[in-house]
Design an enzyme around this catalytic site. Structure first.
Site, PDB file in Angstrom:
ATOM      1  N   THR A  37       0.841  -1.192   0.000  1.00 10.95           N
ATOM      2  CA  THR A  37       0.000   0.000   0.000  1.00 10.95           C
ATOM      3  C   THR A  37       0.877   1.243   0.000  1.00 10.95           C
ATOM      4  O   THR A  37       2.049   1.191   0.353  1.00 10.95           O
ATOM      5  CB  THR A  37      -0.958   0.018   1.208  1.00 10.95           C
ATOM      6  OG1 THR A  37      -1.921   1.055   1.038  1.00 10.95           O
ATOM      7  CG2 THR A  37      -0.212   0.228   2.513  1.00 10.95           C
ATOM      8  N   PHE A 101      -3.737   2.553  -3.736  1.00 15.35           N
ATOM      9  CA  PHE A 101      -3.430   3.924  -4.160  1.00 15.35           C
ATOM     10  C   PHE A 101      -4.361   4.859  -3.393  1.00 15.35           C
ATOM     11  O   PHE A 101      -5.577   4.793  -3.560  1.00 15.35           O
ATOM     12  CB  PHE A 101      -3.657   4.041  -5.672  1.00 15.35           C
ATOM     13  CG  PHE A 101      -3.356   5.384  -6.270  1.00 15.35           C
ATOM     14  CD1 PHE A 101      -2.203   5.584  -7.009  1.00 15.35           C
ATOM     15  CD2 PHE A 101      -4.247   6.453  -6.132  1.00 15.35           C
ATOM     16  CE1 PHE A 101      -1.926   6.820  -7.600  1.00 15.35           C
ATOM     17  CE2 PHE A 101      -3.981   7.692  -6.703  1.00 15.35           C
ATOM     18  CZ  PHE A 101      -2.820   7.878  -7.443  1.00 15.35           C
ATOM     19  N   ILE A 139      -8.251   1.289  -4.768  1.00 16.25           N
ATOM     20  CA  ILE A 139      -8.369   2.713  -4.484  1.00 16.25           C
ATOM     21  C   ILE A 139      -8.704   2.874  -3.001  1.00 16.25           C
ATOM     22  O   ILE A 139      -9.690   2.342  -2.503  1.00 16.25           O
ATOM     23  CB  ILE A 139      -9.450   3.361  -5.364  1.00 16.25           C
ATOM     24  CG1 ILE A 139      -9.040   3.285  -6.845  1.00 16.25           C
ATOM     25  CG2 ILE A 139      -9.694   4.807  -4.938  1.00 16.25           C
ATOM     26  CD1 ILE A 139      -7.736   3.980  -7.193  1.00 16.25           C
ATOM     27  N   LYS A 140      -7.835   3.638  -2.328  1.00 18.00           N
ATOM     28  CA  LYS A 140      -7.973   3.794  -0.880  1.00 18.00           C
ATOM     29  C   LYS A 140      -8.783   5.052  -0.567  1.00 18.00           C
ATOM     30  O   LYS A 140      -8.411   6.160  -0.950  1.00 18.00           O
ATOM     31  CB  LYS A 140      -6.586   3.885  -0.241  1.00 18.00           C
ATOM     32  CG  LYS A 140      -6.573   3.557   1.247  1.00 18.00           C
ATOM     33  CD  LYS A 140      -5.266   3.937   1.921  1.00 18.00           C
ATOM     34  CE  LYS A 140      -4.098   3.117   1.469  1.00 18.00           C
ATOM     35  NZ  LYS A 140      -2.905   3.372   2.328  1.00 18.00           N
ATOM     36  N   VAL A 141      -9.908   4.850   0.131  1.00 21.59           N
ATOM     37  CA  VAL A 141     -10.824   5.940   0.489  1.00 21.59           C
ATOM     38  C   VAL A 141     -11.000   5.934   2.006  1.00 21.59           C
ATOM     39  O   VAL A 141     -11.224   4.871   2.590  1.00 21.59           O
ATOM     40  CB  VAL A 141     -12.202   5.749  -0.186  1.00 21.59           C
ATOM     41  CG1 VAL A 141     -13.145   6.893   0.182  1.00 21.59           C
ATOM     42  CG2 VAL A 141     -12.054   5.654  -1.699  1.00 21.59           C
TER      43      VAL A 141
END
Length: 351
Positions: A37, A101, A139-141
């Site tokens: 990550t 990301f 996709i990191k939220v």
């Protein structure tokens, strides 16, 4: 691969690395890591090392501003890591081999004049942008109000998601339910994958400061208990759903912050299932530990300890305190990265 790492993986733990620094990726791949990550602090450290100066100089020559350079470097480093994990992604048919990301942390900057709905719209826009064309990128939220509100639409667009900054069961449940609604709208359930990053050590720092009266048995176990309860809820929810791939928890913030704790404390306490995304130093400590790890993820503290923690802990205060601190830990490194690139611009233009 060391015997200790091998024993950890044998319990069922998927080992991920909390970095995309190329040499660390290579080292951890050799140890058995199956994913990684990224975040702004990681990118800043890589830029500080000077190894990207020639690339920064080239991007300056293309006329890119500091923000565009920061995101180009981030994208390229994540792509490099994705390539290294691509074979694992293929071999596991998408169950591992992912690289996360992180979307722009500045969206959560409280000094910006943005409403939650505007932030949500931006998360959706950026999530679609940065996921496009990638097979093993998550996709990191963040599990902020604006981030949570973006999850269903992103999942409906078939974006693979890693929900980060989760501290409470409520955040996890809202994230999971939103993503599941979106995944069903996407319709590609055979390739649907989601992960939920539960932060651990930060909770134990919180209880040391806010709940100094906890017994020795309870102090330092709150983050572990919280993670194990959410892990159990996650297991129960997905067991009844028709998904081909595992929908997993990521045990994050696993580096110990109390100097009296062994560096493998959280690794040992959560061995046996799902994903551990560990800092480089933590994975190094596992390699050198000589420990033979065994499954512990489903072993709970005594009822007395659980009752003591439940009676003392103010979940809402913990949530608001740790989210505020967490956002700050995301926003400041991104601003530092932009400042670093600005300094590199001056430095390189002067030579």
């Amino acid at each position: 691969m060391s015997d200790s790492i091998a024993s950890l993986i044998a319990t069922g733990t998927k080992l991920y690395l909390d970095s995309v620094e190329p040499s660390l990726i290579d080292q951890n791949l050799a140890w058995g890591a199956v994913g990684a990550t990224s975040n702004p602090a990681i990118i800043s450290d890589i830029v500080k090392g000077g190894g990207l100066d020639s690339r920064i100089e080239a991007l300056l020559g293309e006329g890119l501003d500091n923000e565009a350079i920061a995101w180009t470097l981030t994208d390229e480093l994540v792509i490099d890591a994705q390539k290294k994990f691509a074979s694992i992604h293929r071999e596991t048919e998408g169950n591992a081999g992912w690289v996360s990301f992180e979307l722009d942390p500045l969206l959560e900057d409280p000094t910006l004049d943005m409403s939650d709905s505007e932030r949500t719209a931006k998360y959706i826009e950026l999530g679609k942008k940065w996921s496009a064309g990638h097979t093993n990128r998550m996709i990191k939220v963040p599990a902020s109000e604006a981030g949570l509100a973006a999850l269903e639409e992103l999942a409906a667009a078939c974006v693979t998601l890693n929900v980060t900054l989760i501290f409470t069961d409520d955040q996890y449940t809202r994230a999971r339910d939103a993503i599941w609604r979106g995944a069903q709208r996407c319709g590609k359930l055979d390739s649907f994958k989601s992960v939920y990053s539960i932060f651990i050590s930060r909770i134990d720092i919180y209880t040391q400061e806010k709940l100094p009266g906890l017994s020795d048995e309870a102090q330092g176990t709150v983050g572990i208990l919280n993670a194990k309860r959410i892990w159990k809820a996650n297991q129960e929810f997905w067991s009844g759903k028709s998904t081909k791939l595992d929908q997993e928890l990521i045990f994050a913030s696993t580096g110990t912050k109390n100097p009296n704790d062994p560096p493998t404390k959280y690794v040992a306490a959560l061995a046996g299932s799902d994903i551990q995304t560990n800092p480089p130093a933590t994975n190094q400590a596992v390699v050198e530990s000589g420990i033979e790890f065994s499954r512990t993820v489903d072993q709970m503290p005594s009822k007395a300890v659980q009752d003591e923690i439940d009676a003392a802990l103010d979940i809402q205060d913990m949530h608001s305190t740790l989210m505020s601190e967490g956002v700050d830990k995301f926003v400041k490194p991104q601003r530092a990265l932009l400042d670093l690139i600005a300094a590199k611009r001056k430095e390189l233009s002067a030579t």
